[in-house]
Motif scaffolding. Sequence first.
Motif, mmCIF file in Angstrom:
data_model
loop_
_atom_site.group_PDB
_atom_site.id
_atom_site.type_symbol
_atom_site.label_atom_id
_atom_site.label_comp_id
_atom_site.label_asym_id
_atom_site.label_seq_id
_atom_site.Cartn_x
_atom_site.Cartn_y
_atom_site.Cartn_z
ATOM 1 N N GLU B 280 0.921 -1.138 0.320
ATOM 2 C CA GLU B 280 0.351 0.178 -0.181
ATOM 3 C C GLU B 280 1.084 1.366 -0.159
ATOM 4 O OE1 GLU B 280 -3.479 -0.507 2.698
ATOM 5 O OE2 GLU B 280 -4.362 -2.056 1.597
ATOM 6 N N GLU B 281 2.185 1.366 0.454
ATOM 7 C CA GLU B 281 3.140 1.585 0.570
ATOM 8 C C GLU B 281 3.488 2.811 -0.760
ATOM 9 O OE1 GLU B 281 6.003 2.063 3.247
ATOM 10 O OE2 GLU B 281 5.173 1.765 4.994
ATOM 11 N N CYS B 282 3.168 1.735 -2.094
ATOM 12 C CA CYS B 282 3.653 1.067 -3.130
ATOM 13 C C CYS B 282 2.762 1.458 -4.089
ATOM 14 C CB CYS B 282 4.405 -0.245 -3.935
ATOM 15 S SG CYS B 282 6.123 -0.204 -2.483
ATOM 16 N N GLY B 283 1.707 1.796 -3.613
ATOM 17 C CA GLY B 283 0.295 2.431 -4.286
ATOM 18 C C GLY B 283 -0.056 1.521 -4.860
ATOM 19 N N GLY B 284 -0.392 0.801 -4.356
ATOM 20 C CA GLY B 284 -1.033 -1.388 -4.535
ATOM 21 C C GLY B 284 -1.961 -1.133 -3.267
ATOM 22 N N LEU B 285 -3.242 -2.237 -3.631
ATOM 23 C CA LEU B 285 -4.420 -2.133 -2.897
ATOM 24 C C LEU B 285 -4.355 -3.941 -2.229
ATOM 25 C CD1 LEU B 285 -7.246 0.305 -2.874
ATOM 26 C CD2 LEU B 285 -5.585 0.118 -1.037
ATOM 27 N N VAL B 286 -4.003 -3.976 -0.951
ATOM 28 C CA VAL B 286 -4.465 -5.779 -0.916
ATOM 29 C C VAL B 286 -5.674 -5.829 -1.149
ATOM 30 C CG1 VAL B 286 -3.845 -6.861 0.395
ATOM 31 C CG2 VAL B 286 -1.967 -6.271 0.156
ATOM 32 N N VAL B 287 -6.553 -5.763 -1.689
ATOM 33 C CA VAL B 287 -8.185 -5.700 -1.378
ATOM 34 C C VAL B 287 -8.455 -6.855 -1.058
ATOM 35 C CG1 VAL B 287 -8.655 -4.377 -3.384
ATOM 36 C CG2 VAL B 287 -8.483 -6.411 -3.768
ATOM 37 N N ALA B 288 -7.753 -8.623 -1.009
ATOM 38 C CA ALA B 288 -7.984 -9.545 -0.130
ATOM 39 C C ALA B 288 -7.841 -9.993 0.090
ATOM 40 C CB ALA B 288 -8.496 -10.139 -1.800
ATOM 41 N N MET B 289 -7.479 -10.787 1.260
ATOM 42 C CA MET B 289 -6.335 -11.863 1.574
ATOM 43 C C MET B 289 -6.848 -13.194 1.495
ATOM 44 S SD MET B 289 -4.694 -9.747 4.576
ATOM 45 C CE MET B 289 -5.674 -8.230 4.246
ATOM 46 N N GLN B 290 -6.247 -14.460 0.723
ATOM 47 C CA GLN B 290 -6.500 -15.658 1.102
ATOM 48 C C GLN B 290 -5.711 -16.173 1.828
ATOM 49 O OE1 GLN B 290 -5.317 -18.761 -0.161
ATOM 50 N NE2 GLN B 290 -6.457 -19.875 0.754
ATOM 51 N N ASN B 291 -5.723 -16.535 3.093
ATOM 52 C CA ASN B 291 -4.788 -17.105 4.695
ATOM 53 C C ASN B 291 -6.115 -16.799 4.927
ATOM 54 O OD1 ASN B 291 -5.279 -14.419 5.380
ATOM 55 N ND2 ASN B 291 -3.173 -14.018 4.869
ATOM 56 N N CYS B 292 -5.298 -18.409 6.607
ATOM 57 C CA CYS B 292 -6.744 -18.058 7.744
ATOM 58 C C CYS B 292 -7.328 -17.184 8.598
ATOM 59 C CB CYS B 292 -6.079 -19.405 8.411
ATOM 60 S SG CYS B 292 -5.032 -19.002 9.657
ATOM 61 N N SER B 293 -5.849 -16.157 8.625
ATOM 62 C CA SER B 293 -6.205 -14.410 9.394
ATOM 63 C C SER B 293 -7.473 -14.103 8.413
ATOM 64 C CB SER B 293 -5.214 -14.262 9.364
ATOM 65 O OG SER B 293 -4.625 -13.866 8.300
ATOM 66 N N GLY B 294 -7.528 -14.465 7.170
ATOM 67 C CA GLY B 294 -8.342 -13.247 5.801
ATOM 68 C C GLY B 294 -9.718 -14.235 5.389
ATOM 69 N N TYR B 295 -9.853 -14.241 4.693
ATOM 70 C CA TYR B 295 -11.174 -14.633 3.608
ATOM 71 C C TYR B 295 -11.038 -16.147 4.088
ATOM 72 C CZ TYR B 295 -14.471 -13.915 0.503
ATOM 73 O OH TYR B 295 -16.110 -13.804 -0.133
ATOM 74 N N THR B 296 -10.044 -16.812 3.562
ATOM 75 C CA THR B 296 -10.620 -18.083 4.080
ATOM 76 C C THR B 296 -11.469 -18.900 5.053
ATOM 77 O OG1 THR B 296 -8.190 -18.459 3.609
ATOM 78 C CG2 THR B 296 -8.989 -21.115 4.310
ATOM 79 N N CYS B 297 -11.213 -18.710 5.827
ATOM 80 C CA CYS B 297 -12.340 -19.714 7.214
ATOM 81 C C CYS B 297 -13.522 -18.345 6.562
ATOM 82 C CB CYS B 297 -11.527 -19.386 8.682
ATOM 83 S SG CYS B 297 -10.111 -20.280 8.402
ATOM 84 N N THR B 298 -14.137 -17.573 6.580
ATOM 85 C CA THR B 298 -15.080 -17.107 5.961
ATOM 86 C C THR B 298 -15.986 -18.416 5.143
ATOM 87 O OG1 THR B 298 -14.960 -15.559 4.138
ATOM 88 C CG2 THR B 298 -14.678 -14.931 7.111
ATOM 89 N N GLN B 299 -15.961 -19.180 5.050
ATOM 90 C CA GLN B 299 -15.902 -19.534 3.505
ATOM 91 C C GLN B 299 -16.503 -21.036 4.350
ATOM 92 O OE1 GLN B 299 -15.751 -19.471 0.598
ATOM 93 N NE2 GLN B 299 -15.476 -17.466 1.273
ATOM 94 N N PHE B 300 -16.605 -21.119 5.939
ATOM 95 C CA PHE B 300 -17.477 -22.605 5.937
ATOM 96 C C PHE B 300 -18.300 -21.885 7.144
ATOM 97 C CE2 PHE B 300 -12.867 -23.328 4.309
ATOM 98 C CZ PHE B 300 -13.096 -23.969 2.843
ATOM 99 N N MET B 301 -19.265 -21.482 6.658
ATOM 100 C CA MET B 301 -20.591 -21.658 7.469
ATOM 101 C C MET B 301 -21.687 -22.968 7.649
ATOM 102 S SD MET B 301 -22.046 -17.599 7.136
ATOM 103 C CE MET B 301 -22.941 -17.976 7.217
ATOM 104 N N VAL B 302 -21.816 -23.171 9.161
ATOM 105 C CA VAL B 302 -22.806 -24.281 8.844
ATOM 106 C C VAL B 302 -23.865 -24.680 9.015
ATOM 107 C CG1 VAL B 302 -22.974 -25.768 10.746
ATOM 108 C CG2 VAL B 302 -20.734 -24.863 10.863
ATOM 109 N N ASP B 303 -25.189 -25.701 8.536
ATOM 110 C CA ASP B 303 -26.047 -25.328 7.764
ATOM 111 C C ASP B 303 -27.124 -25.370 10.116
ATOM 112 O OD1 ASP B 303 -28.851 -25.624 7.770
ATOM 113 O OD2 ASP B 303 -28.144 -28.057 6.238
ATOM 114 N N GLU B 304 -26.888 -24.639 9.742
ATOM 115 C CA GLU B 304 -28.051 -24.674 11.066
ATOM 116 C C GLU B 304 -29.511 -25.834 11.060
ATOM 117 O OE1 GLU B 304 -28.133 -21.479 13.168
ATOM 118 O OE2 GLU B 304 -26.352 -19.828 12.233
ATOM 119 N N ASN B 305 -29.753 -25.766 10.033
ATOM 120 C CA ASN B 305 -31.024 -27.307 10.242
ATOM 121 C C ASN B 305 -30.372 -28.259 10.149
ATOM 122 O OD1 ASN B 305 -33.057 -25.034 10.151
ATOM 123 N ND2 ASN B 305 -32.440 -24.189 8.173
ATOM 124 N N ASP B 306 -29.643 -28.475 10.046
ATOM 125 C CA ASP B 306 -28.809 -30.459 9.680
ATOM 126 C C ASP B 306 -29.069 -31.049 11.275
ATOM 127 O OD1 ASP B 306 -27.261 -32.375 10.253
ATOM 128 O OD2 ASP B 306 -25.056 -31.635 8.372
#
Lengths: 255, 404
Positions: B280-306
């Motif tokens: 970001e100092e060099c003028g880019g933007l990290v718009v997304a992070m695919q790691n366990c501190s970022g987006y990865t774990c948000t994928q795993f929602m559970v079906d509450e009706n199961d």
Amino acid sequence: MIVAGVDVGSISTKVAVLTPEKITYKMAPTGWSPRETGLATYQGLLQELGHSEDDVDFVVGTGYGRISLPFVSKAITEITCHARGAAHLVNDSTMVIDIGGQDSKIIKIDQKGKVLDFVMNDKCAAGTGRFLQMIAAALGLDVAELSELSRGKTPLTLNSMCAVFAESEVIGLLAAGRDKGEIVAGLHQSIARRIASMAQRMGKAARITFTGGVARNEGLCSCLREVLGAEIIVPAECQLAGALGAALLARDYLS
Amino acid sequence: MGDERCYAKSLCRHSKRKGEVRLRPALLESFQEIRDKNMLTFKEAKERGVKVAGIYCGYCPRELVLAAGAIPVGLCGTREEPIAAAEKDLPRNLCPLIKSSYGFAATDTCPYFHFSDLIIGETTCDGKKKMFELLGKIKPVHVMNLPQIPDRESSLKLWHDELQRLQKVIEESFAVEISEEALREAIHQTNEELRVRKELLDLNRNKPALISGMDLLMTTFQVGFNADHKEGVVMMERLIAQVKEMAAQGHQVGDEKTPRILLTGTPVGMGSEKIVSLVEECGGLVVAMQNCSGYTCTQFMVDENDQRDPLMILAEKYLSIPCSVMTPNPGRLALLEQMIKDFQIDGVIDLTWQACHTFNVESFNVSELVKNKLGLPFIQIETDYSNSDRETLRVRIEAFLEMI
Ligand code: SF4
Ligand code: SF4
């Protein structure tokens, strides 16, 4: 339109000025003040050409000292500049190997000199210009003498590729009475192997442009040719590719 | 040569566009304070007899902690400071995340470790599982036996057993009983948290981006220190509303031309944000992070009706996290490809913490996907938490952005 490229490297500073008629260059040792040397070399070349700073439409700064140059219109990394410059100097080359003072880089480029991919060895001094300088000093030689000395010699195997250990290994070999030429040939071979392993990660290239001051070392070039099995081309302006690329990018920017 | 724009001009920190004022959502400030403010909340909770479980990894089934009425808190080391102390006991050439985690514990400088009654670890990578042995000398540690070939029947069975075992350990150490009802409620709460987190991270599907990578990192990192997870959900919801409101008024981060970078690889947090801040100092933007501190774990929602055994549902959920400690790990590549599309990514940076073999080796597959299949600029960066290589990394990142 007059544009300029200023490449302030760790060892030497290079300036290229592009007028509609011609390209001119100037080089100077960087010394301890990249900022002053950059400015002085730039002004010096302009003076020789009978121009003033005001005549220049755009200046691109590059090299490790680029951040300390207040007079540049824009700073661009040496990777992008080298690629652009090398593509201008050598046609149909798809890869650039640049061995500079404190790092070495391998750049995959397209026809126009746009960077497609690159790797950089900036972690240790081994395989850089400074490394060769150190070893030359340990052998009581000047870097320029290395190539001549190694000609036709059977390379000795050197085990250490860390700059510090390689220096003591070389001293050890000298003490054991080994031939200087063989030691230097071994040194070239180990640098070439290291560079080659980096280059091979970028895929194959048939025609490789070799730039940076170290490219003047014919002994190392022939090692590279052998290890990589590719055509290695060293342009006469091999040390100026960065400055030239910077000037060309300045021109691209204006048009 | 004034302020005209060129493709690379916005990339250059030396020629920041003059007069550019970027408004940051005012609510961000409330996040900045969470870690410090919540120490007191934790202390009070502890005095009331509430238990705290320290966790170190995305694979830890935090729902079991919540269901026990205890507070799960992430202790993953993201700072450089305690590393020197850690190196007294641990080898130097070990992943900085492991050294930092251990160093905080050994020097007793992390209040959240200090508050923890139980540490839950997993047999993820070699360094971590052996580090937990040493950690066991400081605090009670329970290590779960995480299987590493996720799609085998036997792995799911083993992991389900491990969840049962963890339930018993928690019940015994905290002297509680975990009811199925409480577990289902915990699943619901965790789902809520993941939903909002995902919504926050998804803001940047917008082009131009709506929130900087540094701000995203700070908020998602800080919110993990909330003693009350429901409060964290509310805070994130408010922030999302504010960002959307600002977007409606035309405030964005960067513009159409700003290089949109996806960061993948090892986890990052505050203190180990070096690459994000450099981009970001060099003028880019990290718009997304695919790691366990970022987006990865948000994928795993559970079906509450199961209606099946909730522990089995959780076992399945956690075993599907695509981390490099698993083999093979095709889920990461699939997620990456999807994210590159969804977030309109221009280039991918794969971060490997020094001595992290699993991510380091897997970088080969990532580079094949990004470079060869998708034809996007890709760079792998291997580094640690120190700032000694900051300037050489800057050159590489600047050059990488110039490729775009
Ligand atoms: S990278 Fe993998 S092993 Fe490490 S904390 Fe994240 S999920 Fe756990
Ligand atoms: S980054 Fe790699 S080495 Fe470090 S804890 Fe995570 S998986 Fe292990």
